[in-house]
Design an enzyme around this catalytic site. Structure first.
Site, PDB file in Angstrom:
ATOM      1  N   HIS A  16       7.505  -5.614  -3.758  1.00 19.24           N
ATOM      2  CA  HIS A  16       6.059  -5.391  -3.931  1.00 19.24           C
ATOM      3  C   HIS A  16       5.742  -4.036  -4.588  1.00 19.24           C
ATOM      4  CE1 HIS A  16       6.205  -8.746  -1.388  1.00 19.24           C
ATOM      5  NE2 HIS A  16       5.974  -8.198  -0.233  1.00 19.24           N
ATOM      6  N   LYS A  61      11.356 -13.784  -1.585  1.00 13.29           N
ATOM      7  CA  LYS A  61      12.063 -12.521  -1.481  1.00 13.29           C
ATOM      8  C   LYS A  61      12.580 -12.386  -0.044  1.00 13.29           C
ATOM      9  CE  LYS A  61      10.184  -9.272   0.457  1.00 13.29           C
ATOM     10  NZ  LYS A  61       9.593  -9.361   1.794  1.00 13.29           N
ATOM     11  N   GLU A  99       0.886  -0.181   6.475  1.00  9.96           N
ATOM     12  CA  GLU A  99       0.466  -1.283   7.353  1.00  9.96           C
ATOM     13  C   GLU A  99       0.224  -0.742   8.752  1.00  9.96           C
ATOM     14  OE1 GLU A  99       2.543  -5.230   6.394  1.00  9.96           O
ATOM     15  OE2 GLU A  99       4.037  -3.699   6.017  1.00  9.96           O
TER      16      GLU A  99
HETATM   17  C1  BG6 Z   1       6.146  -9.085   3.172  1.00  9.97           C
HETATM   18  C2  BG6 Z   1       6.981  -8.185   4.032  1.00  9.97           C
HETATM   19  O1  BG6 Z   1       6.836  -9.433   1.988  1.00  9.97           O
HETATM   20  O2  BG6 Z   1       4.947  -8.413   2.819  1.00  9.97           O
HETATM   21  C3  BG6 Z   1       6.207  -7.800   5.285  1.00  9.97           C
HETATM   22  O3  BG6 Z   1       8.174  -8.866   4.396  1.00  9.97           O
HETATM   23  C4  BG6 Z   1       4.880  -7.175   4.913  1.00  9.97           C
HETATM   24  O4  BG6 Z   1       6.948  -6.903   6.099  1.00  9.97           O
HETATM   25  C5  BG6 Z   1       4.140  -8.077   3.933  1.00  9.97           C
HETATM   26  O5  BG6 Z   1       4.130  -7.036   6.110  1.00  9.97           O
HETATM   27  C6  BG6 Z   1       2.898  -7.398   3.384  1.00  9.97           C
HETATM   28  O6  BG6 Z   1       2.162  -8.348   2.653  1.00  9.97           O
HETATM   29  P1  BG6 Z   1       0.586  -8.317   2.666  1.00  9.97           P
HETATM   30  O7  BG6 Z   1       0.175  -9.374   1.712  1.00  9.97           O
HETATM   31  O8  BG6 Z   1       0.163  -8.599   4.082  1.00  9.97           O
HETATM   32  O9  BG6 Z   1       0.201  -6.953   2.240  1.00  9.97           O
END
Ligand code: BG6
Length: 471
Positions: A254, A162, A230
């Site tokens: 997501h 993605k 985050e």
């Molecule tokens: C990625 C995004 O797809 O997913 C990031 O580009 C984000 O910006 C990340 O930090 C989050 O993934 P995870 O698995 O760390 O929650």
């Protein structure tokens, strides 16, 4: 090392080609996942990685670079495993749009096949900015690298990250191109949230606990809130994040996959085809509330200090936070508000889904039953319910029923593949359940493109780093 997946499909020799091996994604997700699979003995007995990128390195420089990028914590892997893992990686320098470079890559692959005396499987991973996808895909096809060997052995598959496109038109064109050059069973579109154990557990919870299905609808559910917070800001990804923004970075993919898991109908069977069909079906029915103003709770925000991050312009209007009110236009969910909310630089990293049930003293009261799916961290499921407070008066108080993954004996989960390990393993065996289909991608882009049309009508509000919530 011998393979212990028990999966015969994974035993065939495989060459894993990573376009953009020196980039951020390969360092953060891909290489650690391959090392993880190797140390768990989940790779074929014969395998190798060929890294492809623009920069030129000596063999030693490349090995040192990869070793450094793996960012291994003390005690995480056996030193011997790391050394052998690095022995399996070689490098091919070339420009992504240079046809001769693909000729050299094909030669390198053929030499490996000749040495192994077998036609290997080839898995191509596009770990590059999406603007480079088209050139790579066309060159893979024109160099013959997308074809199996002459005797029809050795599959080739392509793993695409993605964001799959920038909007619906771009995604459609990219998909058309892919469809022309590859067969659907060769295409693996990654959304690593699909491979999170906790996301898959939503389906198990919903469809194997029959008491929930009758109340999983607008008659009983008051609202659903999906959060992806985050703690980190954009770190060193400012230059790639700024043209994208939160809505496309995590909203289009997501968050909508989380929505699909919580709102989809029960698939006819738990096969890839039926699960993807139901995910796509619910995604086509998502609508957003009007974005006229901050009414309806819609918000766009940017954390303070974002414009000084490396790679970000001083006047950037990119959102690092959003809250969007949506709904699913189906007989099951019509008019149930679904809030999608995500932000960087928030007080804590927390991804979860709250399903609020009607009841109490009116919708939206604090007396509601809530089912919470904790995607990460502290993975698990929580149910808020009420009990009588012991004593002579009749009053009630809230309690929580909890399932936490850490309550399960460690041996059951410690060796489980993580999200990227799982995706790579599934691509090896050809299982597409945890990969997005064309229909899912198109439906999610259709929704996000509609939001984007009115996006700038919402004022961009500033919020302090470490905010708990955005008012
Ligand atoms: C990625 C995004 O797809 O997913 C990031 O580009 C984000 O910006 C990340 O930090 C989050 O993934 P995870 O698995 O760390 O929650």
């Amino acid at each position: 090392m011998t393979n212990k997946t028990g999966d015969t499909a994974i035993l065939h020799p495989t060459i894993f080609v990573i376009f953009g091996i020196t980039g951020d994604l390969a360092a953060r997700k891909l290489l650690p996942a391959l090392l993880g699979l190797y140390s768990k003995k989940m790779l074929p007995q014969r395998w190798c990685i060929i890294g492809f990128s623009r920069r030129s390195f000596s063999r030693e420089e490349f090995r040192d670079l990869i070793r450094g990028r793996l960012n291994i914590k003390p005690g995480q892997f056996k030193e011997e495993d790391v050394k052998h893992f690095l022995d399996h990686i070689t490098y091919e320098q070339g420009k992504f749009d240079e046809p001769e470079a693909y000729g050299r890559l094909a030669l390198r692959i053929k030499e490996t096949d000749d040495r192994w005396g077998q036609c290997s499987n080839k898995l191509f991973h596009l770990s590059v900015p999406p603007a480079l996808y088209e050139g790579i895909l066309r060159n893979l096809s024109s160099s013959g690298l997308s074809e199996p060997c002459a005797d029809d052995t050795g599959w080739t598959r392509v793993l695409i990250e993605k964001p799959f496109g920038n909007d619906i038109d771009h995604a459609r064109n990219l998909d058309k191109l892919l469809g022309k050059l590859f067969k659907e069973e060769q295409i693996f579109r990654i959304d690593h949230y699909l491979a999170k154990e906790t996301l898959q557990n939503i389906l198990a919870f919903r469809f194997h606990n029959h008491m929930f299905e009758p109340i999983w609808n607008k008659g009983f559910v008051d609202k659903i809130h999906i959060k992806l917070f985050e703690h980190n800001g954009v770190l060193d990804r400012g230059d790639t994040y700024d043209p994208v923004g939160a809505l496309k970075d995590v909203g289009q993919n997501h968050m909508l996959m989380m929505l699909a898991a919580v709102a989809m109908d029960k698939p006819k069977s738990f096969t890839a085809k039926d699960i993807r069909f139901e995910r796509a079906r619910v995604l086509t029915k998502i609508r957003h509330a009007p974005l006229r103003s901050s009414k309806d709770c819609n918000r766009r925000g940017q954390y303070e200090g974002y414009r000084s991050e490396p790679g970000v312009g001083p006047d950037s209007q990119t959102e690092t936070y959003f809250r969007l009110k949506a709904s699913v236009n189906s007989s099951r969910w019509r008019n149930v508000p679904i809030y999608l909310e995500s932000g960087k630089a928030m007080a804590e990293s927390r991804t979860e889904i709250d399903v609020y049930f009607k009841g109490g003293k009116g919708n939206g009261s604090t007396d509601q039953n809530i089912v919470t799916f904790k995607i990460q961290p502290n993975e698990g499921i929580k149910i808020k319910f009420f009990v009588k407070t012991p004593g002579s008066t009749f009053s009630v108080e809230p309690k929580t029923l909890k399932f936490r993954y850490t309550d399960v004996p460690a041996e059951h989960w410690q060796n489980l593949p993580n999200d990227y390990e799982r995706l790579i393993k599934d691509a090896f065996v050809g299982d597409q359940t945890l990969f997005a289909s064309t229909d899912e991608i198109m439906a999610s882009w259709r929704f996000i493109t509609a939001v984007m049309r009115d996006w700038s009508k919402l004022p961009l509000i500033g919020y302090p780093k470490g905010a708990k919530e955005i008012a």
